[in-house]
Design a protein around this motif. Structure first.
Motif, short mmCIF file in Angstrom:
data_model
loop_
_atom_site.label_atom_id
_atom_site.label_comp_id
_atom_site.label_asym_id
_atom_site.label_seq_id
_atom_site.Cartn_x
_atom_site.Cartn_y
_atom_site.Cartn_z
N LYS A 59 16.33 -41.45 -2.85
CA LYS A 59 15.50 -42.76 -2.98
C LYS A 59 15.28 -43.08 -4.47
O LYS A 59 15.26 -44.12 -5.18
N SER A 60 14.58 -41.82 -4.99
CA SER A 60 14.27 -42.12 -6.44
C SER A 60 13.73 -40.94 -7.07
O SER A 60 13.75 -39.73 -6.49
N VAL A 61 13.85 -40.92 -8.55
CA VAL A 61 13.32 -39.60 -9.21
C VAL A 61 11.97 -39.75 -9.34
O VAL A 61 11.27 -40.64 -9.80
N VAL A 62 11.25 -38.65 -8.71
CA VAL A 62 9.96 -38.73 -9.02
C VAL A 62 9.50 -38.08 -10.35
O VAL A 62 8.56 -38.47 -11.03
N GLU A 63 10.02 -37.07 -10.61
CA GLU A 63 9.79 -36.23 -11.95
C GLU A 63 11.13 -35.60 -12.40
O GLU A 63 11.71 -35.02 -11.78
N ASP A 64 11.46 -35.73 -13.70
CA ASP A 64 12.50 -34.97 -14.33
C ASP A 64 11.71 -34.50 -15.88
O ASP A 64 11.84 -35.28 -16.82
N SER A 65 11.22 -33.36 -15.68
CA SER A 65 10.51 -32.56 -16.95
C SER A 65 11.59 -31.69 -17.35
O SER A 65 11.04 -30.59 -17.94
N ARG A 66 12.72 -31.38 -16.62
CA ARG A 66 13.56 -30.43 -17.08
C ARG A 66 13.59 -30.26 -18.58
O ARG A 66 13.70 -31.19 -19.19
N CYS A 67 13.96 -29.08 -19.21
CA CYS A 67 14.08 -28.96 -20.66
C CYS A 67 15.42 -29.49 -20.94
O CYS A 67 16.38 -29.13 -20.47
N PRO A 68 15.48 -30.33 -21.86
CA PRO A 68 16.71 -30.77 -22.40
C PRO A 68 17.75 -29.78 -22.74
O PRO A 68 17.42 -28.79 -23.24
N GLU A 69 18.77 -30.21 -22.54
CA GLU A 69 20.10 -29.20 -22.77
C GLU A 69 20.03 -28.78 -24.26
O GLU A 69 20.16 -27.57 -24.47
N ASN A 70 19.89 -29.56 -25.19
CA ASN A 70 20.03 -29.32 -26.58
C ASN A 70 18.48 -28.81 -27.06
O ASN A 70 18.32 -29.46 -28.48
N ALA A 71 17.75 -28.07 -26.28
CA ALA A 71 16.32 -28.01 -26.94
C ALA A 71 16.19 -26.38 -26.56
O ALA A 71 16.50 -25.97 -25.62
N CYS A 73 12.96 -24.53 -24.92
CA CYS A 73 11.65 -24.81 -24.06
C CYS A 73 10.76 -23.52 -23.81
O CYS A 73 11.83 -22.55 -23.29
N VAL A 74 9.37 -23.34 -23.72
CA VAL A 74 8.86 -22.36 -23.11
C VAL A 74 8.88 -22.30 -21.51
O VAL A 74 8.77 -21.41 -20.93
N TRP A 75 8.88 -23.49 -21.02
CA TRP A 75 8.96 -23.92 -19.70
C TRP A 75 10.30 -24.60 -19.23
O TRP A 75 10.65 -25.66 -20.00
N ALA A 76 10.96 -24.41 -18.31
CA ALA A 76 12.30 -24.82 -17.82
C ALA A 76 12.00 -26.19 -17.22
O ALA A 76 13.12 -27.16 -17.36
N GLY A 77 10.82 -26.66 -16.81
CA GLY A 77 10.56 -27.78 -16.15
C GLY A 77 11.38 -28.00 -14.86
O GLY A 77 11.79 -27.10 -14.24
#
Length: 136
Positions: A59-71, A73-77
């Motif tokens: 129905k909707s995206v509540v959160e998308d904090s995934r680490c960008p593919e081209n970055a 990150c310390v946390w995967a999100g």
């Protein structure tokens, strides 16, 4: 006389209610709008997909904090998608987190894929997302 009026009223009420009892529908399958895609299909928001005996609809995206593919990150999100789950005679709505199992009505499902991957230089429009669910 009062007894006859009261008896007639109750008889009329009972007879009027009788046809309603014959109209009761006992659902034996999920009721959804649209034709569900088959299991394993990557579906956009508001497109139902059959997952085992269930039909899931993102129905909707509540959160998308995934680490960008081209970055780096310390946390995967995480990716959290509000999903409607339809079973035989019931409906549930839950926030499913990518890679985590969710149990309801003795069934376990999971959001196993969310595409496209995030990028550092662009935002993902809701219509671009596609989701894959599976039973566990």
């Amino acid at each position: 006389m009062t007894y006859m009026i009261r008896a007639s009223f109750f008889t009329a009420f009972a007879l009027a209610a009788l046809p309603l009892t014959g109209c009761a529908v006992v659902p034996d399958a999920p009721i959804v709008q649209g034709t569900p895609k088959p299991e394993g299909y990557a579906v956009p928001i508001d497109q139902p997909v059959r997952v085992g005996e269930l039909v899931l609809t993102p129905k909707s995206v509540v959160e998308d904090s995934r680490c960008p593919e081209n970055a780096r990150c310390v946390w995967a999100g995480r990716l959290i998608v509000r999903t409607r789950i339809d079973g035989a005679g019931w409906r549930d709505t839950a926030d499913l987190t990518l890679g985590e199992s969710y149990g309801t009505h003795d069934r376990v499902v999971a959001l196993v894929s969310g595409i496209p991957e995030r990028q550092t230089d662009s935002e993902i429009a809701p219509r671009e997302y596609r989701f894959v669910y599976e039973t566990r």
